[in-house]
Write a protein that holds these residues in place. Structure first.
Motif, PDB file in Angstrom:
ATOM      1  N   HIS A  63      26.033  88.481  79.734  1.00 19.86           N
ATOM      2  CA  HIS A  63      26.153  89.795  79.436  1.00 19.86           C
ATOM      3  C   HIS A  63      27.290  90.587  80.068  1.00 19.86           C
ATOM      4  CE1 HIS A  63      22.794  89.977  76.548  1.00 19.86           C
ATOM      5  NE2 HIS A  63      22.023  89.026  77.397  1.00 19.86           N
ATOM      6  N   SER A 115      21.939  87.671  84.087  1.00 22.44           N
ATOM      7  CA  SER A 115      21.774  88.296  82.897  1.00 22.44           C
ATOM      8  C   SER A 115      21.062  89.762  82.896  1.00 22.44           C
ATOM      9  CB  SER A 115      21.072  87.481  81.849  1.00 22.44           C
ATOM     10  OG  SER A 115      21.022  87.948  80.748  1.00 22.44           O
ATOM     11  N   LEU A 116      21.354  90.516  82.005  1.00 26.89           N
ATOM     12  CA  LEU A 116      20.491  91.797  82.157  1.00 26.89           C
ATOM     13  C   LEU A 116      19.171  91.769  81.708  1.00 26.89           C
ATOM     14  CD1 LEU A 116      22.915  94.472  81.687  1.00 26.89           C
ATOM     15  CD2 LEU A 116      22.350  93.717  83.961  1.00 26.89           C
ATOM     16  N   SER A 117      18.659  90.513  81.017  1.00 21.04           N
ATOM     17  CA  SER A 117      17.381  90.422  80.385  1.00 21.04           C
ATOM     18  C   SER A 117      16.956  88.908  80.383  1.00 21.04           C
ATOM     19  CB  SER A 117      17.637  90.766  78.979  1.00 21.04           C
ATOM     20  OG  SER A 117      18.535  90.396  78.053  1.00 21.04           O
ATOM     21  N   HIS A 118      15.513  89.039  80.434  1.00 19.02           N
ATOM     22  CA  HIS A 118      14.740  87.701  80.494  1.00 19.02           C
ATOM     23  C   HIS A 118      14.885  87.252  79.105  1.00 19.02           C
ATOM     24  CE1 HIS A 118      11.645  84.637  80.954  1.00 19.02           C
ATOM     25  NE2 HIS A 118      11.049  85.501  80.138  1.00 19.02           N
ATOM     26  N   ASP A 150      17.164  90.195  69.762  1.00 18.57           N
ATOM     27  CA  ASP A 150      16.888  91.466  70.486  1.00 18.57           C
ATOM     28  C   ASP A 150      15.281  91.759  70.426  1.00 18.57           C
ATOM     29  OD1 ASP A 150      16.641  91.442  67.876  1.00 18.57           O
ATOM     30  OD2 ASP A 150      17.818  93.383  67.425  1.00 18.57           O
ATOM     31  N   THR A 168      13.616  89.686  74.078  1.00 18.91           N
ATOM     32  CA  THR A 168      14.136  89.884  75.436  1.00 18.91           C
ATOM     33  C   THR A 168      13.511  90.940  76.121  1.00 18.91           C
ATOM     34  OG1 THR A 168      15.870  91.209  74.695  1.00 18.91           O
ATOM     35  CG2 THR A 168      16.438  88.830  74.992  1.00 18.91           C
ATOM     36  N   ASP A 188      13.980  93.438  79.252  1.00 18.14           N
ATOM     37  CA  ASP A 188      15.046  94.226  80.057  1.00 18.14           C
ATOM     38  C   ASP A 188      14.306  93.946  81.500  1.00 18.14           C
ATOM     39  OD1 ASP A 188      17.002  96.852  79.284  1.00 18.14           O
ATOM     40  OD2 ASP A 188      15.972  96.554  81.638  1.00 18.14           O
ATOM     41  N   ALA A 212      13.910  97.488  83.403  1.00 27.96           N
ATOM     42  CA  ALA A 212      12.645  98.112  82.756  1.00 27.96           C
ATOM     43  C   ALA A 212      11.465  97.429  83.571  1.00 27.96           C
ATOM     44  CB  ALA A 212      12.599  98.199  81.150  1.00 27.96           C
ATOM     45  N   GLN A 213      11.450  95.921  83.641  1.00 31.58           N
ATOM     46  CA  GLN A 213      10.410  95.080  84.032  1.00 31.58           C
ATOM     47  C   GLN A 213      10.237  95.561  85.400  1.00 31.58           C
ATOM     48  OE1 GLN A 213       8.635  93.487  82.391  1.00 31.58           O
ATOM     49  NE2 GLN A 213       7.480  92.241  83.948  1.00 31.58           N
TER      50      GLN A 213
END
Ligand SMILES: Cc1cc2nc3c(=O)[nH]c(=O)nc-3n(C[C@H](O)[C@H](O)[C@H](O)COP(=O)(O)OP(=O)(O)OC[C@H]3O[C@@H](n4cnc5c(N)ncnc54)[C@H](O)[C@@H]3O)c2cc1C
Length: 450
Positions: free
Chosen positions: A2, A61-64, A81, A84, A86, A89-90
């Motif tokens: 990303h 990356s920005l998300s898992h 979407d 994933t 975030d 947030a996590q």
């Protein structure tokens, strides 16, 4: 990867200290985890919740994403979407800090890990101080240097590659939806990834044929190429034969004992001189560790580039650096066999480390304290062929051996992912997310084309 922008990084060599930035706990041990995949995010979440260390998770990356789902995003039969997690947030919810960045090196003497951060002005490098460094950067398909593969084949090793594949798949489809012409796709690698991708693509094509192009399945030529004598070599022979039969019934051409020696713009050349033509070519064979591990300050590596670790998951040359999951080369002392590069093994290692490191921290001991040896428990293996079929083998020691097939195997395959998701999100949010997913399936188109 990303693209993201950071404007507050002092380039180059900005030094970020895990203690100062790690949720404000300078007196706590600094644990830096690089790679938030199946293994890394579980360790970060668990240790972060424990609150006894300053934990930083870094990822490019920005998300898992749960990597075993990538083929469904590639085929468009699941929406990324919705799946994933975030990282920011996590991290906020679970008491750790997230740092975006690509691993570039480690200074073992100074105990600092270097990351390149994609920013508005180039790619500045930062480094994070650690007391314990956990590397969990996964693996990639291995083209074994086969000519033309890097230039002409797609891989689906991360979310951006799965999305790129989907984009190419959609372009090939749209060009042929109502104007005729053959859609030729070839996948190299008859392991679980190749087999599951072939079935998922066939499933997507069947669904799309109802969009005013009923002859689309007949115009599809989907070939699965495997150099070994059978598909799914990690599964019992019975499962291999059943999978090959199901794929043949679905008009997937299965070529076993077929060694690819080159790829070009129009297809593959096999060792026997024959050709398989394909506009869309996927390389899903072999496994190797990311190249960045080769330059990591003298750490010992296996033949496929993994970091060699002992049973305590610490690298052989440096006990302050651990490796987990696909990027770790571990031989199980009980069986003498290498621990496989699977999501199941990655999760077991993550849970082992989180549990025992958590106990060490709870006792007030340092992160250098001994950790008990990790033993891999084979709980079986499951392969799911979209909505068509599925098979599983149950672990001899956990379930007394045995087999699953059909719906039970497909549901068990799904359950593994849901357990991981509920572990990360907690029982309420995890279950709600699962429920929303099922509702979404009822109201969204079955294949994503937008
Ligand atoms: C299509 C597909 C289907 C699969 N199906 C199954 C299955 O059914 N069952 C099964 O057990 N296994 C399956 N696997 C294998 C499984 O996904 C892996 O074994 C598992 O994901 C390994 O977990 P990991 O935590 O080691 O690495 P990953 O889950 O791959 O996570 C690695 C993380 O590291 C990050 N990263 C990588 N390089 C860098 C870097 N240089 N700097 C910073 N961050 C970095 C990545 O962004 C990622 O978040 C499948 C794999 C694929 C590709």
């Amino acid at each position: 990867m990303h693209a993201f922008k950071l404007t507050n990084i002092d380039a180059p060599n900005n030094v970020a200290d895990a203690g100062e930035n790690g949720v404000g706990m300078t007196d706590k041990a600094r644990i830096v985890i690089v790679g938030g995949g199946v293994a890394g995010i579980e360790v970060a979440t668990s240790l972060g919740r424990g609150g006894r260390a300053a934990v930083i998770l870094a990822d490019r990356s920005l998300s898992h994403v749960w990597k075993p789902m990538l083929h469904t995003f590639a085929a468009g039969t699941a929406r990324a979407d919705r799946q994933t997690v975030d990282f920011f947030a996590q991290a906020r919810r679970n008491g750790f800090r997230f740092q975006p960045g690509v691993l570039t090196g480690v200074d073992r003497t100074a105990k600092r890990v270097k990351l390149a951060v994609e920013a508005a002005e180039g790619r500045p490098e930062i480094d994070l101080a650690y007391d314990l460094l956990v590397l969990a950067v996964g693996s990639r398909a291995n083209d074994f240097g086969t000519p033309g593969v890097a230039e002409h084949c797609l891989t689906i090793d991360d979310l951006s590659e799965a999305e790129h594949f989907h984009d190419q798949f959609r372009r090939h489809l749209l060009a042929r939806l109502d104007r005729g012409g053959r859609l030729e796709i070839a996948i190299v690698g008859g392991g679980a990834t190749g087999v599951e991708l072939a079935a998922e693509l066939k499933h997507a094509i069947d669904l799309l044929s109802t969009y005013g192009s009923p002859d689309l399945p007949q115009r599809l030529r989907l070939t699965l190429i495997e150099s070994g004598p059978r598909l799914l070599p990690a599964f019992p022979d019975k499962v291999s034969r059943a999978a090959a039969r199901t794929l043949s019934d679905l008009a997937v051409e299965v070529r076993t004992g077929a060694m690819v020696i080159a790829a070009d713009a129009t297809g593959f050349t096999l060792k026997d001189g024959s050709r398989i033509s394909a506009g869309l070519k996927v390389w899903a064979a072999g496994v190797k560790a990311p190249d960045v591990l080769a330059g990591l300050d003298g750490l010992e590596r296996s033949r496929t580039g993994q970091l060699v670790v002992g049973p305590d998951l610490r690298t052989t040359c440096d006990p302050a650096i651990l490796a987990l999951g696909d990027c770790a080369g571990l031989v199980d002392p009980q069986t003498g066999k290498p621990v496989p590069a699977t999501a199941q093994a990655a999760r077991q290692q993550a849970q082992h480390l989180a549990r025992h490191l958590g106990r060490v921290l709870a006792r007030g001991d340092t992160v250098a304290s001994p950790l008990p040896p990790f033993h891999y428990v084979e709980k079986g293996a499951i392969v799911s062929l979209a909505d068509f079929n599925g098979w599983g083998t149950l672990g001899r020691y956990t379930f007394g051996g045995g087999h699953l097939s059909g719906l039970s195997a497909r549901l068990t395959h799904d359950l593994l992912y849901r357990q991981h998701q509920i572990g990360l999100l907690g029982p309420v949010r995890g279950t709600l997310t699962w429920l929303l997913d099922d509702l979404d399936h009822l109201i969204s188109p079955p294949v994503k084309l937008d």
